[in-house]
Scaffold this active site. Structure first.
Site: not given
Ligand code: UPG
Length: 466
Positions: A17, A113
């Protein structure tokens, strides 16, 4: 009193987020001389990943941490409920920060949000225009806006509905694939979600991280339905560049030595976790596929699929210890395992990366689209099953492995799907469609693109406010 329009942003806890909201802030600065303050609710000291994102912000974006709130009474509750409570319990300190911004700046909008929906009342109370930043796609927003109607017309649990739910302009979706809080209508979380769905309509506008070429039918249907609520589809907004050039350089170095498009990146977002058995099957599948892989490994959890979501990843001590005996040694020429966190944006943009096994979090999805990388869809929680349906059945840019009768995706199935994606005929078609989607995404942000126009509408709305 500062003269430039000032925007306050209110993310909720969780990197998924925070990242798109700060990227949105940076995008705003490209288009106008705004001053921006990110107001960040906390439950303790911020994680390392979070601090890195905030420290890398340009000087015209300030950030303020709100005093930590206690969640002692809901320890062990689902992360979604914990996030919602963090937001509501932070309202008094949010009011203080906003009051002081109103007194010292030309505060024209609070962008919040949806987890922090109650802040909408605080904004109204202080005469600040409230906007919502919706960090996922138009189908999920459509579900949220249609929920009051669904709640009235459906009497059973949504997962027991015999027919899929049909949202305007969207692919039909089975009840069991709907967002997590809708899986148990008796839960406190469902009640909160329902309340949010009613309050969302009270905002002055909704900014959504998607684009016409991806989500056009759903966006158009939403615009029809929400006449007095402006909708701005300004995506894709994705994480840009490196936060910390040193960290993660091992895996980038490893990627430098792999053939072009040969590596499958495996990562379940900022906090996705597998059960112990599932983690073992994944290891088996990766190994027996014989394809190259780069796997971000977290300690398994048999209870929750988002066990690491609110945790500081650097505290996950030794996740590699849970891998099958000898796995690292046997696969040392084939793959690389990275504990807890990798520089995903750089990994996906690396020439050696050719596929992404993802939990389908919306940021990961958009990051993959922006690099034209096809996906193996492995949804875990939140709205990820909806995203997976969109990616596989509607856009057809992903393959989805099937679970067996024990609800496990077994190693054989995993290896089959990996080979299909990386070297099979299906994979070729999917890759081509993903490349076209990447071109469409770039077009959305071109000077006459749909997202550029939507952003211009939004910023002129704000700059014209007294
Ligand atoms: N990321 C990294 N390195 C890692 C893991 C993650 O850089 O090793 C970053 C990734 O590039 C991205 C973010 O972290 O930018 C992860 O975001 P996302 O893929 O959306 O997953 P979540 O963190 O699980 O996001 C939550 C919810 C998801 C929803 C999102 C936006 O779990 O379902 O779509 O928030 O609401």
């Amino acid at each position: 009193m500062e003269q430039n329009p000032h925007i306050a942003l209110l993310p909720c806890p969780g990197m998924g987020h925070l990242i798109p909201l700060v990227e949105f802030a940076k995008l705003l600065l490209h288009h106008h001389d705004f001053h921006i303050t990110c107001i960040i609710p906390t439950t303790g000291s911020p994680s390392k990943a979070m601090k890195e994102v905030l420290q890398a912000l340009p000087t015209s974006i300030d950030h303020v941490f709100l005093p930590p709130v206690s969640l002692e009474d809901v320890k062990g509750a689902k992360p979604g409920l914990q996030i919602t409570l963090t937001m509501t319990r932070s309202l008094p300190s949010l009011r203080d920060v906003l009051t002081s911004l109103v007194a010292t700046t030309r505060l024209v909008a609070l962008v919040l949000d949806p987890f922090g929906i109650d802040a909408l009342d605080v904004a109204k109370e202080l005469n600040v225009s409230p906007y919502i930043f919706y960090p996922t796609n138009a189908m999920v927003l459509s579900l949220l806006l249609n929920l009051p109607k669904l709640d009235e017309t459906v009497s059973c649990e949504y997962r027991d509905l015999p027919e899929p739910v049909k949202l305007p302009g969207c692919i039909p979706i089975q009840g069991r694939d709907l967002i997590d809080p809708m899986q148990d209508r008796t839960s406190e979380w469902y009640k909160m979600f329902l309340r949010t769905s009613k309050q969302v309509r009270l905002a002055d506008g909704i900014v959504i991280n998607t684009f016409m070429e991806l989500d056009g039918n759903a966006i158009t249907a939403l615009e029809e339905e929400t006449k007095n609520l402006s909708l701005y589809a300004i995506g894709p907004i994705i994480q840009s560049g490196s936060r910390n050039p040193v960290e993660g350089s091992d895996c980038l170095r490893w990627l430098n030595n792999q053939p072009s498009g040969s590596v499958l990146f495996v990562c379940f977002g900022s906090g996705g976790t597998l059960s112990y058995d599932q983690m073992n099957e994944l290891a088996l599948g990766l190994e027996s596929s014989k394809q190259k892989f780069l796997w971000v490994v977290r300690s398994p959890n048999n209870e929750l699929a988002n066990a690491a979501y609110l945790a500081d990843q650097t505290l996950d001590n030794n996740p590699l210890a849970f891998l099958p005996n000898g796995f690292i040694e046997r696969t040392k020429e084939q793959g690389l395992v990275v504990p807890s966190w990798a520089p995903q944006a750089q990994v996906l943009s690396h020439n050696s990366t050719g596929g992404f096994l993802s939990h389908c979090g919306w940021n990961s999805t958009l990051e993959s689209i922006m690099q034209g990388i096809p996906i193996i869809a492995w949804p875990l929680f939140a709205e990820q099953r909806m995203n997976a349906v969109l990616l596989t059945d509607d856009l057809q840019v992903a393959l989805r492995p099937k679970a067996n009768e024990k609800n496990l995706v077994d190693g054989e199935e995993i290896a089959k799907v990996i080979n299909s994606l990386m070297v099979g005929e299906d994979g070729k078609k999917i890759r081509n469609r993903m490349k076209n989607l990447k071109i469409a995404a770039e077009k959305a942000h071109s000077p006459n693109g749909s997202s550029t126009k939507a952003l211009a509408d939004l910023t002129s709305q704000w700059t014209n406010q007294p």
